[in-house]
Design a protein around this motif. Structure first.
Motif, short mmCIF file in Angstrom:
data_model
loop_
_atom_site.label_atom_id
_atom_site.label_comp_id
_atom_site.label_asym_id
_atom_site.label_seq_id
_atom_site.Cartn_x
_atom_site.Cartn_y
_atom_site.Cartn_z
N LYS A 138 -3.16 -38.21 -8.93
CA LYS A 138 -3.47 -36.93 -8.29
C LYS A 138 -4.82 -36.39 -8.71
CE LYS A 138 1.28 -35.45 -7.66
NZ LYS A 138 2.28 -34.44 -7.97
N THR A 139 -5.18 -36.55 -9.96
CA THR A 139 -6.44 -36.03 -10.48
C THR A 139 -7.48 -37.15 -10.40
OG1 THR A 139 -5.19 -34.63 -11.99
CG2 THR A 139 -7.54 -34.85 -12.40
N THR A 140 -8.34 -37.04 -9.42
CA THR A 140 -9.33 -38.08 -9.14
C THR A 140 -10.66 -37.75 -9.80
OG1 THR A 140 -10.12 -36.95 -7.14
CG2 THR A 140 -8.25 -38.46 -6.87
N ASP A 141 -11.60 -38.66 -9.66
CA ASP A 141 -12.96 -38.42 -10.16
C ASP A 141 -13.55 -37.16 -9.52
OD1 ASP A 141 -13.34 -40.47 -12.05
OD2 ASP A 141 -13.77 -41.92 -10.47
N VAL A 142 -13.23 -36.92 -8.26
CA VAL A 142 -13.75 -35.74 -7.57
C VAL A 142 -13.24 -34.47 -8.25
CG1 VAL A 142 -13.84 -34.50 -5.37
CG2 VAL A 142 -13.92 -37.00 -5.39
N HIS A 143 -11.96 -34.44 -8.62
CA HIS A 143 -11.40 -33.29 -9.33
C HIS A 143 -12.12 -33.09 -10.67
CE1 HIS A 143 -7.98 -34.07 -6.62
NE2 HIS A 143 -7.73 -32.77 -6.75
N ILE A 144 -12.27 -34.17 -11.39
CA ILE A 144 -12.91 -34.08 -12.71
C ILE A 144 -14.36 -33.65 -12.58
CG2 ILE A 144 -13.55 -35.40 -14.78
CD1 ILE A 144 -10.98 -37.13 -14.17
N ASN A 145 -15.08 -34.18 -11.60
CA ASN A 145 -16.47 -33.79 -11.37
C ASN A 145 -16.58 -32.29 -11.10
OD1 ASN A 145 -17.32 -36.43 -11.66
ND2 ASN A 145 -17.47 -36.81 -9.47
N LEU A 146 -15.70 -31.79 -10.23
CA LEU A 146 -15.74 -30.36 -9.89
C LEU A 146 -15.35 -29.51 -11.10
CD1 LEU A 146 -16.20 -28.12 -7.86
CD2 LEU A 146 -13.90 -28.53 -6.96
N LEU A 147 -14.35 -29.93 -11.84
CA LEU A 147 -13.94 -29.19 -13.03
C LEU A 147 -15.08 -29.10 -14.04
CD1 LEU A 147 -11.60 -27.73 -14.42
CD2 LEU A 147 -10.86 -29.93 -15.32
N LEU A 148 -15.75 -30.21 -14.27
CA LEU A 148 -16.88 -30.22 -15.21
C LEU A 148 -18.05 -29.38 -14.68
CD1 LEU A 148 -16.81 -33.93 -16.42
CD2 LEU A 148 -16.03 -31.89 -17.64
N LYS A 149 -18.26 -29.40 -13.37
CA LYS A 149 -19.32 -28.59 -12.77
C LYS A 149 -19.03 -27.10 -13.01
CE LYS A 149 -20.48 -29.88 -8.59
NZ LYS A 149 -20.62 -29.98 -7.11
N ILE A 150 -17.76 -26.72 -12.88
CA ILE A 150 -17.38 -25.32 -13.10
C ILE A 150 -17.56 -24.96 -14.57
CG2 ILE A 150 -15.45 -23.69 -13.08
CD1 ILE A 150 -14.42 -25.31 -10.60
N VAL A 151 -17.11 -25.82 -15.47
CA VAL A 151 -17.23 -25.55 -16.91
C VAL A 151 -18.69 -25.40 -17.31
CG1 VAL A 151 -16.94 -26.60 -19.19
CG2 VAL A 151 -15.04 -26.62 -17.58
N LYS A 152 -19.55 -26.25 -16.79
CA LYS A 152 -20.96 -26.22 -17.16
C LYS A 152 -21.71 -25.03 -16.57
CE LYS A 152 -21.14 -31.17 -17.85
NZ LYS A 152 -21.56 -32.47 -17.32
N ASN A 153 -21.17 -24.43 -15.50
CA ASN A 153 -21.85 -23.33 -14.83
C ASN A 153 -21.20 -21.97 -15.06
OD1 ASN A 153 -24.14 -24.45 -13.13
ND2 ASN A 153 -22.47 -25.85 -12.64
N ALA A 154 -20.24 -21.90 -15.99
CA ALA A 154 -19.54 -20.64 -16.20
C ALA A 154 -19.47 -20.32 -17.69
CB ALA A 154 -18.13 -20.72 -15.62
N SER A 155 -19.51 -19.04 -17.97
CA SER A 155 -19.26 -18.59 -19.35
C SER A 155 -17.76 -18.67 -19.61
CB SER A 155 -19.74 -17.14 -19.51
OG SER A 155 -18.94 -16.29 -18.69
N LYS A 156 -17.37 -18.48 -20.86
CA LYS A 156 -15.95 -18.49 -21.22
C LYS A 156 -15.18 -17.48 -20.38
CE LYS A 156 -16.96 -19.42 -26.03
NZ LYS A 156 -16.88 -18.92 -27.40
N GLU A 157 -15.70 -16.28 -20.31
CA GLU A 157 -15.03 -15.20 -19.59
C GLU A 157 -14.91 -15.51 -18.11
OE1 GLU A 157 -17.74 -14.74 -21.59
OE2 GLU A 157 -16.72 -13.92 -23.34
N LYS A 158 -15.98 -16.02 -17.53
CA LYS A 158 -15.97 -16.35 -16.10
C LYS A 158 -15.02 -17.51 -15.82
CE LYS A 158 -18.53 -13.49 -13.86
NZ LYS A 158 -17.91 -12.69 -12.79
N PHE A 159 -14.99 -18.50 -16.71
CA PHE A 159 -14.08 -19.63 -16.51
C PHE A 159 -12.63 -19.14 -16.50
CE2 PHE A 159 -11.32 -23.07 -17.92
CZ PHE A 159 -11.66 -24.05 -17.00
N ILE A 160 -12.28 -18.27 -17.44
CA ILE A 160 -10.93 -17.72 -17.48
C ILE A 160 -10.63 -16.98 -16.18
CG2 ILE A 160 -9.43 -16.03 -18.63
CD1 ILE A 160 -10.90 -16.80 -21.26
N GLU A 161 -11.59 -16.23 -15.70
CA GLU A 161 -11.43 -15.48 -14.45
C GLU A 161 -11.20 -16.44 -13.27
OE1 GLU A 161 -14.39 -12.99 -11.57
OE2 GLU A 161 -14.48 -12.51 -13.71
#
Length: 97
Positions: free
Chosen positions: A30-53
């Motif tokens: 279910k969790t593909t490379d596309v999912h992981i790529n997007l998740l990492l993109k979000i982590v790298k572009n968000a602060s802790k607070e924004k990621f939680i949000e």
């Protein structure tokens, strides 16, 4: 559903774990490379607070989505939460009786 501390823990884990081992750990049917790529993109572009949000609201930062990202956008957070739960990185909060 998940406490802010749990989501922060996931953020820190994703931010500080090397990408190769992270992919080996999270990738499945279910969790593909596309999912992981997007998740990492979000982590790298968000602060802790924004990621939680974003995580708790099931929303996304203003980032450029690829065609593949757009295909999974509707089910992205549910898939990621399921994957993180199955690996013990998250657990559902039970209401106190």
């Amino acid at each position: 559903m998940y406490s802010p501390d749990q989501v922060l823990s996931v953020y820190e884990f994703l931010l500080h774990t090397p990408e190769g081992p992270l992919r080996k750990m999270l990738k499945d049917d279910k969790t593909t490379d596309v999912h992981i790529n997007l998740l990492l993109k979000i982590v790298k572009n968000a602060s802790k607070e924004k990621f939680i949000e974003y995580f708790t609201a099931g929303s996304f930062p203003v980032i450029k989505f690829s065609a593949n990202d757009l295909k999974i956008k509707e089910t992205f957070w549910a898939t990621c939460c399921g994957s993180l739960e199955s690996r013990g990185l998250l657990n559902t909060q039970k209401a106190a009786a």
